[in-house]
Scaffold this motif. Sequence first.
Motif, PDB file in Angstrom:
ATOM      1  N   VAL A  29     -56.345  12.897  14.924  1.00 37.41           N
ATOM      2  CA  VAL A  29     -56.507  14.044  15.828  1.00 37.41           C
ATOM      3  C   VAL A  29     -56.743  13.496  17.231  1.00 37.41           C
ATOM      4  CG1 VAL A  29     -57.876  16.075  16.383  1.00 37.41           C
ATOM      5  CG2 VAL A  29     -57.451  15.485  14.000  1.00 37.41           C
ATOM      6  N   ARG A  30     -56.005  14.035  18.241  1.00 36.53           N
ATOM      7  CA  ARG A  30     -56.071  13.508  19.612  1.00 36.53           C
ATOM      8  C   ARG A  30     -56.469  14.593  20.613  1.00 36.53           C
ATOM      9  NH1 ARG A  30     -50.659   9.724  20.293  1.00 36.53           N
ATOM     10  NH2 ARG A  30     -51.332   8.024  18.905  1.00 36.53           N
ATOM     11  N   TYR A  31     -57.176  14.133  21.639  1.00 36.92           N
ATOM     12  CA  TYR A  31     -57.507  15.010  22.772  1.00 36.92           C
ATOM     13  C   TYR A  31     -56.951  14.366  24.041  1.00 36.92           C
ATOM     14  CZ  TYR A  31     -60.101  17.525  26.331  1.00 36.92           C
ATOM     15  OH  TYR A  31     -60.446  18.265  27.431  1.00 36.92           O
ATOM     16  N   TYR A  32     -55.996  15.071  24.696  1.00 36.42           N
ATOM     17  CA  TYR A  32     -55.335  14.548  25.891  1.00 36.42           C
ATOM     18  C   TYR A  32     -56.093  14.984  27.148  1.00 36.42           C
ATOM     19  CZ  TYR A  32     -51.417  13.149  22.994  1.00 36.42           C
ATOM     20  OH  TYR A  32     -50.646  12.535  22.050  1.00 36.42           O
ATOM     21  N   MET A  33     -56.235  14.037  28.098  1.00 36.05           N
ATOM     22  CA  MET A  33     -57.064  14.259  29.284  1.00 36.05           C
ATOM     23  C   MET A  33     -56.240  14.050  30.548  1.00 36.05           C
ATOM     24  SD  MET A  33     -60.355  12.063  27.960  1.00 36.05           S
ATOM     25  CE  MET A  33     -59.302  10.645  27.715  1.00 36.05           C
ATOM     26  N   GLY A  34     -56.820  14.474  31.642  1.00 33.88           N
ATOM     27  CA  GLY A  34     -56.189  14.266  32.940  1.00 33.88           C
ATOM     28  C   GLY A  34     -55.187  15.345  33.297  1.00 33.88           C
ATOM     29  N   GLU A  35     -54.722  15.289  34.526  1.00 33.25           N
ATOM     30  CA  GLU A  35     -53.794  16.292  35.009  1.00 33.25           C
ATOM     31  C   GLU A  35     -52.438  16.216  34.299  1.00 33.25           C
ATOM     32  OE1 GLU A  35     -53.254  16.102  39.191  1.00 33.25           O
ATOM     33  OE2 GLU A  35     -51.712  17.659  39.249  1.00 33.25           O
ATOM     34  N   LYS A  36     -51.966  15.000  34.042  1.00 33.72           N
ATOM     35  CA  LYS A  36     -50.672  14.812  33.386  1.00 33.72           C
ATOM     36  C   LYS A  36     -50.784  14.719  31.865  1.00 33.72           C
ATOM     37  CE  LYS A  36     -48.591  12.383  37.300  1.00 33.72           C
ATOM     38  NZ  LYS A  36     -47.880  11.150  37.744  1.00 33.72           N
ATOM     39  N   LYS A  37     -51.994  14.796  31.355  1.00 36.26           N
ATOM     40  CA  LYS A  37     -52.232  14.707  29.905  1.00 36.26           C
ATOM     41  C   LYS A  37     -51.596  13.449  29.303  1.00 36.26           C
ATOM     42  CE  LYS A  37     -54.244  18.697  30.002  1.00 36.26           C
ATOM     43  NZ  LYS A  37     -55.720  18.814  29.878  1.00 36.26           N
ATOM     44  N   ALA A  38     -51.769  12.317  30.005  1.00 29.95           N
ATOM     45  CA  ALA A  38     -51.185  11.059  29.529  1.00 29.95           C
ATOM     46  C   ALA A  38     -52.212  10.212  28.772  1.00 29.95           C
ATOM     47  CB  ALA A  38     -50.616  10.267  30.694  1.00 29.95           C
ATOM     48  N   TRP A  39     -53.467  10.231  29.227  1.00 31.26           N
ATOM     49  CA  TRP A  39     -54.529   9.496  28.530  1.00 31.26           C
ATOM     50  C   TRP A  39     -55.083  10.354  27.391  1.00 31.26           C
ATOM     51  CZ3 TRP A  39     -55.520   4.486  29.639  1.00 31.26           C
ATOM     52  CH2 TRP A  39     -55.058   3.999  30.871  1.00 31.26           C
ATOM     53  N   TYR A  40     -55.535   9.677  26.339  1.00 36.87           N
ATOM     54  CA  TYR A  40     -56.084  10.441  25.225  1.00 36.87           C
ATOM     55  C   TYR A  40     -57.122   9.621  24.468  1.00 36.87           C
ATOM     56  CZ  TYR A  40     -52.870   7.672  22.355  1.00 36.87           C
ATOM     57  OH  TYR A  40     -52.195   6.646  21.742  1.00 36.87           O
ATOM     58  N   LEU A  41     -57.998  10.337  23.758  1.00 41.36           N
ATOM     59  CA  LEU A  41     -58.948   9.794  22.786  1.00 41.36           C
ATOM     60  C   LEU A  41     -58.689  10.489  21.448  1.00 41.36           C
ATOM     61  CD1 LEU A  41     -62.310   9.670  24.778  1.00 41.36           C
ATOM     62  CD2 LEU A  41     -60.898   7.729  24.094  1.00 41.36           C
TER      63      LEU A  41
END
Length: 366
Positions: free
Chosen positions: A265-277
């Motif tokens: 299961v992933r959570y995408y971050m940032g404006e471009k949704k490129a980084w994730y945890l």
Amino acid sequence: MSRKITFLTLFLWLMTLTFPVIAQQKADTTYTFRFVTQKDMFYVPWNGNDTELARLLECIENNKATILDGKLPLLVDGYCNSQSSEVKNLATAKIRANRVKSELITRAKIKEENFITRNHVTEGDFVTVRLTVPVKETAVTDAEAEARRKAEAERLETEKRAEQERLAEEQRKAEEARLAAEKAEAEKTAQQNTLADTLSETKITTDYHLSLRANLLRWATLTPDLGLEWRICPSWGIAVNGSWTSWSWSDKDRRYALWEVAPEVRYYMGEKKAWYLGAMFKTGQFNYKFSEAGKQGDLMGGGITAGYQLRLNKALDLDFNLGLGYLNADFEKYEVIDGVRVRRDNETKDWCGPINAGVTLVWKLF
């Protein structure tokens, strides 16, 4: 004095009559090996198994010539009643009996044809080995010996017929179970197809996409790896990757085989949704044999993942990811002797640190 002499003469005459009967008896010796409930591993030092094995090996050595000639078979009975069904109980009992026989074949240098094996679904979790060892005979006539040989041949033939009937019954039940499973699977597939047709007719306005994934690092090690990711929304995604490979060489004496499944299961971050945890779970099995000893067993674990998706074009991304966490491996060491895998040891190892890494090509299907 004459009365004493008469009594002694009568006593000696009775002993002469009864001694040949006693001399013809056979001593049944049973050796019991205990197994852990619901497990099929043969732990030699556990619960007195080592003592029983030593006694049995001594008996086999004393009668080895008779055993190898086929005149004294080892009667092996496997028992299991701790599984959830009769089929699983019989399968576990069979594996247990085979493990005990492998130990005896390796240590005592006997052969598979020296055994008569039966499996049962009652009584407990153990395997018994029984030998009918003849006591040293005295004053046995040729007629008595021939009658004894015929009786033993009839007993072996009866046991053989019973074993064939049992195997036929097991095969019939297994075939019925297979047909029932195929029918259930066909019904499930039909229901899924109906549901898919219904969904395809409905307009889906939710903002998501489905992607096909391939970990290039795993492919570089000749381990095919494929996966899917469903972006439920721009910030959340569900992914699952699977790997499978099976290689052998040196006339199958060397092997590299494994399979793994890793949902995430992933959570995408940032404006471009490129980084994730993300949070990942991993399970699988492996079989490595790069030297004289091989290792095969199960692995399971999980941990935290982090990564970055680099956009290449409208349809392709490159996903760089790393996972840290915990893995547990429960495996057995084995050697291959005359084409038969013989277990030598059982181990469990834990690992904390990197558990996953990837340079993954992502192809957006829609």
